[in-house]
Every structure is written in C-alpha cells, then in structure tokens.
Design an enzyme around this catalytic site. Structure first.
Site, PDB file in Angstrom:
ATOM      1  CE  LYS A 175      37.328  90.638  19.563  1.00  0.00           C
ATOM      2  NZ  LYS A 175      37.113  90.589  21.048  1.00  0.00           N
ATOM      3  CD  GLU A 250      54.574  91.857  23.251  1.00  0.00           C
ATOM      4  OE1 GLU A 250      55.174  92.005  22.174  1.00  0.00           O
ATOM      5  OE2 GLU A 250      55.093  91.318  24.241  1.00  0.00           O
ATOM      6  CB  CYS A 284      52.276  92.119  29.471  1.00  0.00           C
ATOM      7  SG  CYS A 284      50.901  92.576  28.523  1.00  0.00           S
ATOM      8  CD  GLU A 385      50.754  87.255  31.797  1.00  0.00           C
ATOM      9  OE1 GLU A 385      50.083  86.724  30.904  1.00  0.00           O
ATOM     10  OE2 GLU A 385      51.348  88.340  31.652  1.00  0.00           O
TER      11      GLU A 385
HETATM   12  C1  UN1 Z   1      51.075  95.865  29.348  1.00  0.00           C
HETATM   13  O1  UN1 Z   1      51.592  95.531  30.392  1.00  0.00           O
HETATM   14  O2  UN1 Z   1      50.178  95.191  28.850  1.00  0.00           O
HETATM   15  O3  UN1 Z   1      55.462  99.535  30.479  1.00  0.00           O
HETATM   16  C2  UN1 Z   1      51.495  97.121  28.659  1.00  0.00           C
HETATM   17  C3  UN1 Z   1      54.288  99.535  30.865  1.00  0.00           C
HETATM   18  C4  UN1 Z   1      53.236 100.239  30.046  1.00  0.00           C
HETATM   19  C5  UN1 Z   1      52.663  99.314  29.028  1.00  0.00           C
HETATM   20  C6  UN1 Z   1      52.252  98.000  29.601  1.00  0.00           C
HETATM   21  N1  UN1 Z   1      53.797 101.403  29.422  1.00  0.00           N
HETATM   22  O4  UN1 Z   1      53.963  98.959  31.882  1.00  0.00           O
END
Ligand code: UN1
Length: 496
Positions: A175, A250, A284, A385
């Site tokens: 999804k 995550e 993230c 965040e």
């Molecule tokens: C994310 O930030 O959701 O290290 C993933 C990184 C990428 C993956 C990010 N290879 O920023």
C-alpha cells in the site's frame, strides 16, 4: 494525459470495487493532473490479502536462488527504465531530476543486492555437545506481509521492503503513499514483467484510514513494515502488538550536523546545504539542526546564509533547479505553520520563511530555504520533525556541549560531525546516539548494503536494507533443528 491507474491483485490489474478514485498531481504545478487512482477500502484489501495467502505456499517452496533470478530480472528492467521512472518520480514527488534518478538507482541497488541474497540466506551450523547429534538454524519466510511506504522515496523505500520480503519467500500486499501512487504502480509492473507468479506481489492504492489500517488489521496478514509518521507508526505498532504480528517501523528524524572550529569550512557548508535543503528537506535523514562551535560560528553563518539564499527554486525537471516543491498542500501548510511557531517561540528567522510563488512557481507548492538562529534546544522547531526546507542553527562551546545538544531530541536516525581532529570524530562516533553516524560527510547518503534505521523514537523492530542487522531479520523467522543419529536416548545438559 492523466494515467488511469489500477490495483494489482492476484496477477490482474483491477479498479477498486466501489469504483471511487482520487487524483495524483504534480506538486511543482498542481494544474497538471498525472493520474486517477483507485480509492480502495477493506473489500479490496481483503481480496489482495486472500490472493497473497493463496500464493504463499508455492512461493515459499520455490528455491530462493530461483526467487533471486526473478529479482535479478526486475533489477535489469529497472536499469532499462531508470530514465522514464526517474522522470516520473520527479513529476509526481517533486524532487529534482538528479535526486529522482538517485531514488531509482537506490531501488536498483537494493534489488540486485537482494537477488544475490537468494544464494546466501544462511543460518548457522554449530557443534552439538553430544556425539552423533548435529545442530543448525535455518531462516524461513513468515507469510503475508503488509508493506506501507511513504512518498519521499517513491521507488527506493518500496524496494527496501518488497525485495527482502520476496527473496525470503513471503508474499506481499503493498500500500504505497497516496501522494506517489503512479511511481509505485510502475515499480510493481516491473516486478510483474520480471516473472513473479500471480498473487506474490499485490498492490492496493488508497488512504491510510480506509486502506492502510484495514490491511494492518487483517487477520491473515502476518507481518507489517511501515515507514511514515510517528503518530501513525505508533498506532500501527499497538495494533500489531495486540494481534501478534511481526512489525517494524521507520519514522522521524531530527538529524544534527556538528561543525567544529577545526573543520574544513567549505566542505561543512556543502554538506549542510545538501543535508538541509536537498530533497527540499523532505528526507528522514535531512540535516535539520546545525550545531556549530563558537569559534567558527559567525563565518559559517555568513557563508551558509549567502549560499542558501542563492539556491535556485523551481520545477525539478529543469536541470538548473536545486530545490523543488514540497509534496502536498497539507505539508505546505504544516511547514509554514512551523515557521510561525519558530518565530513565536523567540527564534530569529534570518532567511526565507515564506512561500515562493514567482514565475513558473505560481501554481506549485514552493517554500523558500529557511534558517533560524537563536534556537534553544527545547523549542518545538528544535525538537519536532518539520520535513521541509527549514534548518535551525545552534552555537556551542565545545564537543561535549555539541554532543549533548545533538542527542537532546527524541529521535535518533542520523548524525554527522565535521572535524579534522581524529580524536574528536572518534568521540562523536562513540557518543552520538543515532543509527547512522557520518564523519566529514552530511547526514544523508546511506547505502543499501548496511542496515538503515535509528534509535529512540525513530524506529521499532529490525532495521531496513542489507547487512547482518538488516531487513532479513524482519522478513524471516528462525527454526532450529537438532538431529540425533545415535540411535540411543541422549540427554542434553544431563549426560555431562
Ligand atoms: C529517507 O530519508 O526517508 O540516506 C530515506 C539517505 C537515502 C535514504 C533516505 N539513501 O538519505
């Protein structure tokens, strides 16, 4: 021309049963309608889970190297379609073309890597304490996995989940985020073309409440992997805990870059610009906090502000663009509200802070690169965040204070330190409480051959991606087998 997108259930492309749709639009120009997407609900979810359940026994019994061959073909197709898929990611998600290509490249890397795992899914063989007895462990698939993915990496993050789930012998209901459904669909098409049997990978589009949550609650789903907001992740964790499903999530990050007085200043500035404003801050792993030692603070601030103010905002398809739009009106409003919160808390806004609507950007969701100083570690903009192009700067006396500020958040995904002093970087490496630490590099740029994930509220359960600590720990369960070929009753611990 808007694409008509469908769900993929039991090897067939189908509309949602109730026939409703929602739209996918280009965030750089919201007048551009990209596709009509099935707005699915529990009925569609049930069909997809039923298909995945039916496909499980044969897929589980397919030798893992054979499963790997299919993934290998999918990786080859991804390489062939990298340009078109990358352009689609740029249109649908908004990040600049080079980063959109990087997104697809990460999916390619992951798919090749997991294809190889088909010949490596190893357990352990250890000596038994008794003669004529052996002892080993094997990894086994778990069953049907629900995979729920975010919009910021429309092909990479789905590949982090789909490929380990499949190589291990699970079947999947996927999804994707409702903001990037077309990229997800094209990814699934590639896996289908690579030769997956019907029902092994199913795709159900829709919103979290109407499609995602019924999927997680479905009694025939054995495991769930979720990347997205903390709020949703924690709710799903509760559901999975009480229904005994394997689970990983995550979620957020509030990632710091520490810059010491002895750092290579130019390098640190490049890293902070890339980490803070790359992907318009929508990673993230974005570097949303810059923790600068006092001796270099003024010089850093001056150069960084000039460089940030020169970043070119626009449509990501234009090769000159350095900052694309934010994903949706909801995020746009949320980021602008955080900027107001920062001002209200007493932080000083020294750059940006506004929507950007000049020229071609008039119909898009653009926000200027934004910087705050005089930020105190307990302010909301220092703790929460924002997921947009907003960075906060902190002035610290020494390494001890820098690490204290860096760790003083509830998240723990990624952290970086710039310093030429090997002892300082070693202390930071030891004491930064995050899942990823970068030395003399920005907080973004994790590679798929090692685990990805963080500490504290950033995640729960096994990490994503590869390496010993990676995703296979979610998608397999261990079975331990003792074989006694002595023909007598032997008693472990007792026949000592
Ligand atoms: C994310 O930030 O959701 O290290 C993933 C990184 C990428 C993956 C990010 N290879 O920023």
């Amino acid at each position: 021309m808007a694409e008509k997108i469908r769900n993929f259930i039991g090897g067939k492309w189908v509309d949602s049963v109730r026939g409703l749709t929602f739209e996918s639009r280009n965030p750089a120009d919201t007048c551009e309608l990209l596709g009509l997407i099935p707005d699915s609900d529990a009925v569609d979810v049930d069909k997809a889970v039923t298909a995945a359940r039916a496909a499980f026994p044969a897929w589980r019994d397919t030798p893992a190297p054979k499963r790997g061959e299919i993934l290998y073909r999918a990786a080859e197709l991804l390489v062939k379609r990298k340009d078109t898929l990358g352009e689609l990611v740029c249109r649908e998600m908004g990040k600049i073309l080079s980063e959109s290509m990087g997104d697809v490249q990460e999916a390619i890397d992951m798919t090749y890597y997991m294809a190889g795992e088909g010949r490596r899914l190893s357990g352990e063989t250890v000596p038994s304490e008794l003669p004529y007895k052996d002892a080993k462990s094997v990894r086994l698939p778990i069953g049907v996995f629900a995979l729920i993915t975010p919009w910021n990496f429309p092909t990479a993050i789905p590949s982090w989940k789909i490929t380990p789930a499949l190589i291990a012998g699970n079947t999947v209901v996927f999804k994707p985020a409702e903001e990037t459904p077309i990229a997800a669909t094209h990814l699934v098409e590639i896996f289908d073309e690579a030769g997956l049997p019907p029902g092994v990978l199913n795709l159900v589009h829709g919103y979290g409440e109407t499609a995602g949550e019924p999927l997680v609650r479905h009694p025939d789903v054995d495991g769930v992997s979720f990347t997205g907001s903390n709020e949703v992740g924690e709710r799903l964790a509760g559901i999975c805990g009480s229904t005994h499903k394997d689970f990983m999530m995550e979620t957020g990050g509030k990632n710091p870059i520490i810059v010491m007085d002895d750092a290579d200043l130019d390098l640190a500035i490049e890293g902070a610009l890339w980490g803070g404003f790359g992907t318009t801050g929508q990673r993230c792993t974005a570097s949303s906090r810059l923790i600068i030692q006092e001796g270099i603070f003024d010089q850093f601030l001056k150069t960084f502000t000039v460089r940030a103010s020169q970043l070119r905002i626009g449509n990501g398809l234009d090769p000159e663009t350095e900052i694309g739009p934010v994903i949706s009106d909801i995020q746009y409003q949320k980021i602008l509200k955080y900027i107001e919160t920062g001002k209200g808390e007493g932080a000083t806004l020294i750059l940006g802070g506004r929507a950007y609507e000049k020229g071609d950007c008039a119909n898009g969701l653009f926000i200027e690169p934004t910087m705050f100083v005089d930020v105190r570690p307990k302010m909301r903009i220092a703790q929460e965040e924002i997921f947009g192009p907003v960075v906060s700067l902190f002035r610290v006396r020494d390494l001890t204070e820098a690490i204290e500020v860096a760790n003083d958040v509830t998240f723990g995904l990624s952290a970086a330190i710039y310093s030429k002093d090997v002892n300082k970087t070693a202390i930071a490496e030891r004491d930064l409480d995050t899942g990823l630490v970068y030395i003399n590099a920005s907080t973004i740029g994790a590679e798929i051959q090692l685990p990805f994930g963080g500490t504290k509220r950033t995640g729960l359960g096994p990490r994503e991606a590869g390496g010993r600590g990676g995703a296979l720990n979610l998608y397999t369960k261990w079975k331990v087998i003792y074989r006694d070929f002595s023909g007598t009753l032997q008693k472990a611990q007792i026949d000592n």
